[in-house]
Design an enzyme around this catalytic site. Structure first.
Site, short mmCIF file in Angstrom:
data_model
loop_
_atom_site.label_atom_id
_atom_site.label_comp_id
_atom_site.label_asym_id
_atom_site.label_seq_id
_atom_site.Cartn_x
_atom_site.Cartn_y
_atom_site.Cartn_z
N GLU A 179 0.11 -0.81 8.64
CA GLU A 179 -0.99 -0.54 7.38
C GLU A 179 -2.24 -1.37 7.89
O GLU A 179 -2.40 -2.36 7.95
CB GLU A 179 -0.14 -1.09 6.22
CG GLU A 179 -1.09 -0.80 5.13
CD GLU A 179 -0.66 -1.41 3.81
OE1 GLU A 179 -0.68 -2.85 3.86
OE2 GLU A 179 -0.20 -0.71 2.84
N TYR A 187 -8.16 3.35 3.49
CA TYR A 187 -6.78 3.06 3.70
C TYR A 187 -5.95 3.82 4.56
O TYR A 187 -6.36 5.15 4.65
CB TYR A 187 -6.15 3.14 2.43
CG TYR A 187 -4.59 2.72 2.56
CD1 TYR A 187 -4.22 1.45 2.23
CD2 TYR A 187 -3.70 3.67 2.73
CE1 TYR A 187 -2.80 0.99 2.43
CE2 TYR A 187 -2.31 3.37 2.81
CZ TYR A 187 -1.87 1.94 2.59
OH TYR A 187 -0.53 1.55 2.82
#
Ligand code: ADP
Ligand code: MG
Length: 395
Positions: A203, A115
C-alpha cells in the site's frame, strides 16, 4: 509478517520505485546527522508497524507521528519527542506502540496525494489494484463514505498487471503525459515487487504528484504471506519481533500458530479449521476464547509442552480446553505432552480435554492414570460446555 516503512524503502530501491531520499535514525543525534546530510526541508516519521501515524498522538501528549521541519536541530528535537514514547493511532489499539526508530526524509512539495495499493482479493483468489485520487490520511473515510472514488482493477494472475491496465489506472487518477509514463512504470514495478516478494499487500498512501510534476511513493505499508517466508530470506531478515505480540513470537519459535485474543478460555487444538470451530463453540457455550492456537497436524510432545507454557503465560487465562483430533497425530502422544506439562507447570486452573481419533483409548488411559484433575469431554460441545461451566464456577 509486516516491515517498517524504512525497510520497505529498501524494496522500493530494489524494484526501482521512486521515493524521497532519507534514512532511519535510532537516536535524536542520528536524526540530526541524517537531517544535516539531506539538507533542506525535512520530514520526521515514527517507525511502527501501524498506519495512521500522521493523525496519531503520543501518550506524552505530543501530537502526530509525522512532522515537517526546517533544520537539523529541529529534527533532533522532534526525534527526541518521539523516540521511546508510545504512539497511539487508529490502527494500534488504545495500548499504542513504542517508537524505537524514526525515519528522517526530505520533505516534498506536494501538489496532490493519491492512493495506490495491490492486495490479494480473497473473493477472486487473485491480486487486485485499488487506487484513488483521494489519497492521504483520510483514505479510510473516503472508502467508507464515497466508495465510488475507489478504483478497483482485478489482475489476471497468469497475465500479470498489463500495460493497458497501468495506463487506464493512471488515466483514472488524472495523470497525463510524463506523469502517465512515470505512473505506468511505477505501477508495473510495484506489481513486480508484490509478486516477487510474496506480498499479500503493498500500500502506497500517499503516492504524490510533486510541485515539479513528478510521481513519488511517500509512504509504504507491506504485508507478506507468512507461508512464503521460507523463500524470502531478505524479507525475514527485516522481521522486527519487538513490534509483535511476545506470545506470538514465542509460539512461532516452536512452529505453533498462535494468536492472542481477549477472552479467558485458552484453547489448544490441532489444525486451523478445528481451532476456528473450537473458538466458535466456546462462544456458543457462552464463553470467550483467550487465543487461537493450532499446534499443527503433526505436533510433538515438546510442542504441546511449549504450547501450555505460552497459554499459561497469559494472565487472563482462567481455563484451558484441549481439543485434539488424532488424524496424522497419535492421541497418546498428545496425552503424554498434556500430562507432562500439567505436572511440571503445576496446573492450577481447570483443564478439559477432548480427544478423538488415532489411538484415542491409550490417550484417554494416559490422562485417567495421571492422577491429575483433568476433566474429560465426550465431544466438542460437551467439552466446551464443561470448560465454560468450570471457569464460571471459579469466578
Ligand atoms: P501515515 O499514513 O502513517 O499517517 P504518511 O507517511 O502517509 O504516514 O504521512 C502522513 C502525511 O504526511 C502524508 O499524507 C503527507 O501529507 C505527509 N507527508 C509524509 N511524508 C512527507 C514528505 N516527505 N514530505 C511532505 N509531506 C509528507
Ligand atoms: Mg500513509
Amino acid at each position: 509478517m509486516n516491515i517498517h516503512e524504512y525497510q520497505a524503502r529498501e524494496l522500493f530501491a530494489k524494484f526501482n520505485v521512486a521515493t524521497q531520499p532519507g534514512s532511519v535514525a535510532f537516536t535524536p543525534e542520528e536524526a540530526e546527522q541524517v537531517a544535516a546530510k539531506l539538507g533542506g526541508k525535512l520530514v520526521i516519521k515514527a517507525q511502527i508497524h501501524a498506519g495512521g501515524r500522521g493523525k496519531g498522538t503520543f501518550k506524552n501528549g505530543f501530537k502526530g507521528g509525522v512532522h515537517l521541519c526546517d533544520t537539523p536541530a529541529e529534527a533532533k528535537d522532534i526525534a527526541a519527542k518521539m523516540l521511546g514514547q508510545v504512539l497511539v493511532t487508529h490502527q494500534t489499539g488504545p495500548e499504542g506502540k513504542e517508537v524505537a526508530k524514526v525515519f528522517v526524509g526530505q520533505a516534498v512539495d506536494i501538489s496532490s496525494e493519491l492512493y495506490f495499493a495491490i492486495l490479494l482479493d480473497r473473493a477472486t483468489s487473485a491480486p487486485v489494484v485499488i487506487a484513488s485520487t483521494e489519497g492521504g490520511v483520510d483514505i479510510e473515510a473516503v472508502a467508507e463514505n464515497s466508495p465510488e472514488k475507489m478504483i478497483r482493477v482485478p489482475v489476471n494472475p497468469s497475465l500479470g498487471l498489463m500495460p493497458y491496465q497501468t495506463r487506464a489506472i493512471a488515466a483514472q487518477l488524472g495523470l497525463k503525459g510524463k506523469l502517465m509514463t512515470q505512473a505506468s512504470k511505477l505501477f508495473t514495478n510495484l506489481y513486480k515487487l508484490f509478486l516477487e516478494s510474496d506480498c499479500s499487500m503493498v500500500e502506497v498512501n500517499p503516492l504524490v504528484v510533486t510541485a515539479t510534476g513528478d510521481l513519488l511513493a511517500l509512504d509504504a505499508k507491506f504485508n507478506f504471506d507468512d507461508n512464503a517466508l521460507y523463500r524470502q530470506p531478505d524479507v525475514v531478515a527485516m522481521r522486527d519481533t519487538t513490534e509483535e505480540d511476545p506470545r506470538e513470537v514465542e509460539a512461532s519459535k516452536f512452529g505453533l500458530n498462535y494468536i492472542g485474543l481477549d477472552g479467558n478460555i485458552a484453547c489448544l487444538v490441532n489444525g486451523a479449521g478445528l481451532a476456528m470451530a473450537t473458538m466458535d463453540i466456546i462462544q456458543y457455550a457462552g464463553g470467550t476464547p483467550a487465543n487461537f492456537l493450532d499446534v499443527g497436524g503433526g505436533a510433538t510432545k515438546d510442542q504441546v509442552f511449549q504450547a501450555f507454557g505460552i497459554i499459561l503465560g497469559d494472565k487472563n487465562v482462567k481455563g484451558i480446553l484441549v481439543n485434539i483430533f488424532g488424524g496424522i497425530m497419535d492421541c497418546d502422544i498428545i496425552a503424554n505432552g498434556i500430562v507432562e506439562a500439567a505436572r511440571e507447570i503445576g496446573l492450577s486452573i481447570p483443564l478439559v480435554v477432548r480427544l478423538e481419533g488415532n489411538n484415542v483409548e491409550a490417550g484417554k488411559k494416559t490422562l485417567a492414570d495421571s492422577g491429575l484433575a483433568l476433566i474429560s469431554g465426550d465431544d466438542i460441545l460437551d467439552a466446551a460446555q464443561k470448560i465454560v461451566a468450570e471457569v464460571g464456577k471459579a469466578a
